[in-house]
Design a protein around this motif. Sequence first.
Motif, PDB file in Angstrom:
ATOM      1  N   GLU A 174       0.946  -1.118   0.227  1.00 14.02           N
ATOM      2  CA  GLU A 174      -0.028   0.063   0.032  1.00 14.02           C
ATOM      3  C   GLU A 174       0.983   1.126  -0.038  1.00 14.02           C
ATOM      4  OE1 GLU A 174      -3.443   1.958   2.510  1.00 14.02           O
ATOM      5  OE2 GLU A 174      -2.969  -0.078   3.128  1.00 14.02           O
ATOM      6  N   ILE A 175       1.950   1.250   0.844  1.00 16.02           N
ATOM      7  CA  ILE A 175       2.915   2.371   0.734  1.00 16.02           C
ATOM      8  C   ILE A 175       3.381   2.461  -0.447  1.00 16.02           C
ATOM      9  CG2 ILE A 175       5.020   3.215   1.869  1.00 16.02           C
ATOM     10  CD1 ILE A 175       4.273   1.862   4.291  1.00 16.02           C
ATOM     11  N   TRP A 176       3.903   1.380  -1.205  1.00 16.63           N
ATOM     12  CA  TRP A 176       4.433   1.408  -2.409  1.00 16.63           C
ATOM     13  C   TRP A 176       3.623   2.113  -3.428  1.00 16.63           C
ATOM     14  CZ3 TRP A 176       3.660  -0.621  -7.242  1.00 16.63           C
ATOM     15  CH2 TRP A 176       4.644  -0.789  -8.046  1.00 16.63           C
ATOM     16  N   THR A 177       2.243   1.735  -3.554  1.00 17.09           N
ATOM     17  CA  THR A 177       1.348   2.425  -4.540  1.00 17.09           C
ATOM     18  C   THR A 177       1.309   3.622  -4.205  1.00 17.09           C
ATOM     19  OG1 THR A 177      -0.405   1.760  -3.345  1.00 17.09           O
ATOM     20  CG2 THR A 177       0.393  -0.039  -5.068  1.00 17.09           C
ATOM     21  N   GLU A 178       1.294   4.109  -2.922  1.00 19.16           N
ATOM     22  CA  GLU A 178       1.010   5.591  -2.851  1.00 19.16           C
ATOM     23  C   GLU A 178       2.351   6.328  -3.186  1.00 19.16           C
ATOM     24  OE1 GLU A 178       0.316   5.735   1.372  1.00 19.16           O
ATOM     25  OE2 GLU A 178      -1.799   5.014   1.148  1.00 19.16           O
ATOM     26  N   VAL A 179       3.457   5.716  -2.992  1.00 19.00           N
ATOM     27  CA  VAL A 179       4.656   6.460  -3.264  1.00 19.00           C
ATOM     28  C   VAL A 179       4.857   6.454  -4.845  1.00 19.00           C
ATOM     29  CG1 VAL A 179       7.312   6.446  -3.006  1.00 19.00           C
ATOM     30  CG2 VAL A 179       5.890   6.218  -0.950  1.00 19.00           C
ATOM     31  N   ASN A 180       4.725   5.592  -5.296  1.00 20.04           N
ATOM     32  CA  ASN A 180       4.787   5.497  -6.948  1.00 20.04           C
ATOM     33  C   ASN A 180       4.021   6.286  -7.520  1.00 20.04           C
ATOM     34  OD1 ASN A 180       7.446   3.472  -7.672  1.00 20.04           O
ATOM     35  ND2 ASN A 180       6.550   2.695  -5.878  1.00 20.04           N
ATOM     36  N   THR A 181       2.527   6.363  -7.203  1.00 16.20           N
ATOM     37  CA  THR A 181       1.641   7.212  -7.782  1.00 16.20           C
ATOM     38  C   THR A 181       1.838   8.501  -7.715  1.00 16.20           C
ATOM     39  OG1 THR A 181      -0.040   5.280  -7.455  1.00 16.20           O
ATOM     40  CG2 THR A 181      -0.808   7.472  -8.021  1.00 16.20           C
ATOM     41  N   GLY A 182       2.457   8.903  -6.477  1.00 18.01           N
ATOM     42  CA  GLY A 182       2.773  10.389  -6.348  1.00 18.01           C
ATOM     43  C   GLY A 182       3.922  10.661  -7.201  1.00 18.01           C
ATOM     44  N   ILE A 218      -2.205  -1.170  -9.503  1.00 20.43           N
ATOM     45  CA  ILE A 218      -2.642  -0.888  -8.110  1.00 20.43           C
ATOM     46  C   ILE A 218      -3.740  -1.921  -7.921  1.00 20.43           C
ATOM     47  CG2 ILE A 218      -3.859   0.880  -6.819  1.00 20.43           C
ATOM     48  CD1 ILE A 218      -2.352   2.915  -8.477  1.00 20.43           C
TER      49      ILE A 218
END
Length: 311
Positions: free
Chosen positions: A123-131, A150
């Motif tokens: 979940e952290i990975w998706t948030e960081v990479n989406t940003g 995602i």
Amino acid sequence: FFQKTLNAVKSWFTLFGWSKGQNPISIPHSLRRDVCIVQLTVEQEKTFKRKVDKDKGFYHMLLHLNGQPIPGIAASQSLPSDPVERMFQLHWQYSELLSFLKSQGAYLSHVMPEFLLAPEDYEIWTEVNTGLRVGSMRSSGKLSSRRIFILEKRTFETMSKRAWTDVLLQTYKVFVLPRVSSRIVSDPLSLESLQNMPGIKSEPLCSNIYSRYERAVLIWLNKHYEKNRKLVWKDSQRGGIPPMRWIVNFDRDLLDGLVLAAQMATYCPYLIPTHFIKMYTNPTTHEQFLHNSLILVNALHAINLDIDIKV
């Protein structure tokens, strides 16, 4: 099918994957958990109720099977306390793991490092990479070429289970199967009886399904089945001597138990009068297949080869 494969993988690595006896695993939960917990600092470990044996982490298992550590990754090391830094550290380790396995001949191009993360790290990975993706697009006016998957939590867990299963299967393929010797001892009697049967070549490029080591096992199965079928069942009252067969795969050709019984008879001939002579040599019904499988499993138990194979 995948669940049966997962169960078989879990059973083998539980029994044989570790240097100090059995270590029950679950896929993917204990693998993801032990990778994280084994590498925590002493201070961080105090917050966990479950204490992990330092010799039973995932990378210790790889060290045991491979004989040497993955370059750049120690079997035990601490993780950053910051969640984002911790995620990046784990993602890097999984990237190195996959690269190393692929360099050894593993087929893992479909497995992404993020699929091996725990759900909270993913979940952290998706948030960081989406940003990062949005920021890159804004600054350059172009869309990043890297595709980001995602997945919702349930879908991710399914994907993670499949990814870890494939990692273990490929680990077995590149570290365990190569121990199989391709040297087949010439036996004039068995070679004479195999002359009318198509051969199985062990050269690397002869099959796009089985590796050279798997084909070496198939050659071994063919040799001992043909050598022993007339010996083991010469006095059979349940179908006579079984016919010659060409063993080319590890599922259908082993279903009736006769091929495996012939292998065991090579090393444990005393099991012939007590077990194998009672098998149906031309089984046609589900009951006869079950009967043969029961005898085979009982024979395994008789020699204390208890590897948890179900009938």
